[in-house]
Design an enzyme around this catalytic site. Structure first.
Site, PDB file in Angstrom:
ATOM      1  N   TYR A 150      35.564  71.202  69.634  1.00 49.28           N
ATOM      2  CA  TYR A 150      36.715  70.398  70.065  1.00 49.28           C
ATOM      3  C   TYR A 150      36.342  68.926  70.118  1.00 49.28           C
ATOM      4  O   TYR A 150      37.110  68.063  69.673  1.00 49.28           O
ATOM      5  CB  TYR A 150      37.182  70.892  71.432  1.00 49.28           C
ATOM      6  CG  TYR A 150      38.238  70.032  72.090  1.00 49.28           C
ATOM      7  CD1 TYR A 150      39.535  70.013  71.611  1.00 49.28           C
ATOM      8  CD2 TYR A 150      37.934  69.264  73.214  1.00 49.28           C
ATOM      9  CE1 TYR A 150      40.512  69.238  72.226  1.00 49.28           C
ATOM     10  CE2 TYR A 150      38.900  68.483  73.829  1.00 49.28           C
ATOM     11  CZ  TYR A 150      40.184  68.479  73.338  1.00 49.28           C
ATOM     12  OH  TYR A 150      41.148  67.704  73.950  1.00 49.28           O
ATOM     13  N   SER A 190      40.995  62.421  73.056  1.00 47.68           N
ATOM     14  CA  SER A 190      40.397  62.946  74.283  1.00 47.68           C
ATOM     15  C   SER A 190      39.110  62.189  74.563  1.00 47.68           C
ATOM     16  O   SER A 190      38.441  61.721  73.629  1.00 47.68           O
ATOM     17  CB  SER A 190      40.078  64.444  74.136  1.00 47.68           C
ATOM     18  OG  SER A 190      39.374  64.925  75.266  1.00 47.68           O
TER      19      SER A 190
END
Length: 258
Positions: free
Chosen positions: A153, A142
């Site tokens: 995250y 990501s």
């Protein structure tokens, strides 16, 4: 689309029940791959049935456990005689909130969701790739290694990037390529199983909107990407067209490199 790009290849795609990797699996099958779709959602087997005319099998496993990863790789090898390509797609932020608002258990859950399945699957697939004399691992990372309201995250995806680079260096001598695509915000169909099963409270909805605004404004194109715009780079990296690319993390985020 190249209808023969993956002819003769066995590809395992994790997180294939929904989201980006659902489309990765169906397009890979359309391009000739024999595909194993892995997810802990049992409707992954329904998705496998959508790959009409292709050799496709669904397998239910919890990839947040090593046993789940190992059983998925064993199933793929048993079903199709080996593994050539692994696409690791499990992950996704469960909650959006300022870092100081995360509870310790929530931090652990984010790391367990977005780092451990990739780490476990990379380890579990290695014996199968070595027996094959080489192969390719594509990790779906990501660009959120730089972003707001999702620090755990971000840390997990930073770990995926480090894993990609180190594993590529270590196993290049065995003919194994390890690469990653780093998607930005993506307009995907509604999820059948939400990442946060408890739902968002009013504060979390505000924090989510703040994160969405940051992601959109950070992209040069000032928009989210489409699923197709994410699938194409992932499958390019998985293909022999990328045979001299390893250890690389390719940002696919409209100019926001994370």
């Amino acid at each position: 689309m190249n209808n023969h790009r993956f002819a003769g290849k066995v590809m395992v795609i994790t997180g294939a029940a929904q989201g980006i990797c659902r489309s990765v699996a169906l397009r890979a099958a359309a391009e000739g791959a024999r595909v194993v779709l892995v997810d802990r959602a049992d409707f992954v087997c329904e998705v496998a049935e959508e790959a009409k005319g292709a050799e496709a099998a669904g397998f239910v496993a919890d990839l947040e456990t090593y046993e789940g990863a190992a059983s998925a790789m064993a199933f793929a090898s048993r079903t199709f005689g080996g593994i050539d390509i692994l696409v690791n797609g499990v992950g996704g932020a469960i909650r959006m909130r300022p870092f100081g608002e995360f509870e310790p258990a929530q931090i652990d859950a984010e790391i367990r969701r977005s780092l451990m399945p990739t780490l476990y699957a990379c380890h579990a697939v290695l014996p199968h790739l070595l027996r094959r004399g080489g192969g390719t691992i594509v990790n779906v990372s990501s660009n959120a290694t730089r972003g707001i309201r999702r620090v755990p995250y971000s840390a997990a995806k930073g770990g995926v990037n480090a894993l990609t680079q180190s594993l590529a260096m270590e196993y290049a001598e065995h003919g194994i390529r390890v690469v990653a695509a780093a998607p930005g915000g993506t307009e995907a169909p509604p999820r059948r199983v939400p990442r946060n099963a408890a739902g968002d409270n009013e504060k979390e909805k505000v924090w989510m909107s703040e994160a969405v605004k940051q992601v959109t404004e950070s992209a040069f194109f000032k928009r989210y990407g489409t699923v197709d715009e994410q699938v194409a780079p992932i499958l390019f990296l998985a293909s022999d067209e990328a045979s001299y690319i390893t250890g690389a993390v390719l940002p696919v985020a409209g100019g926001d490199n994370g």
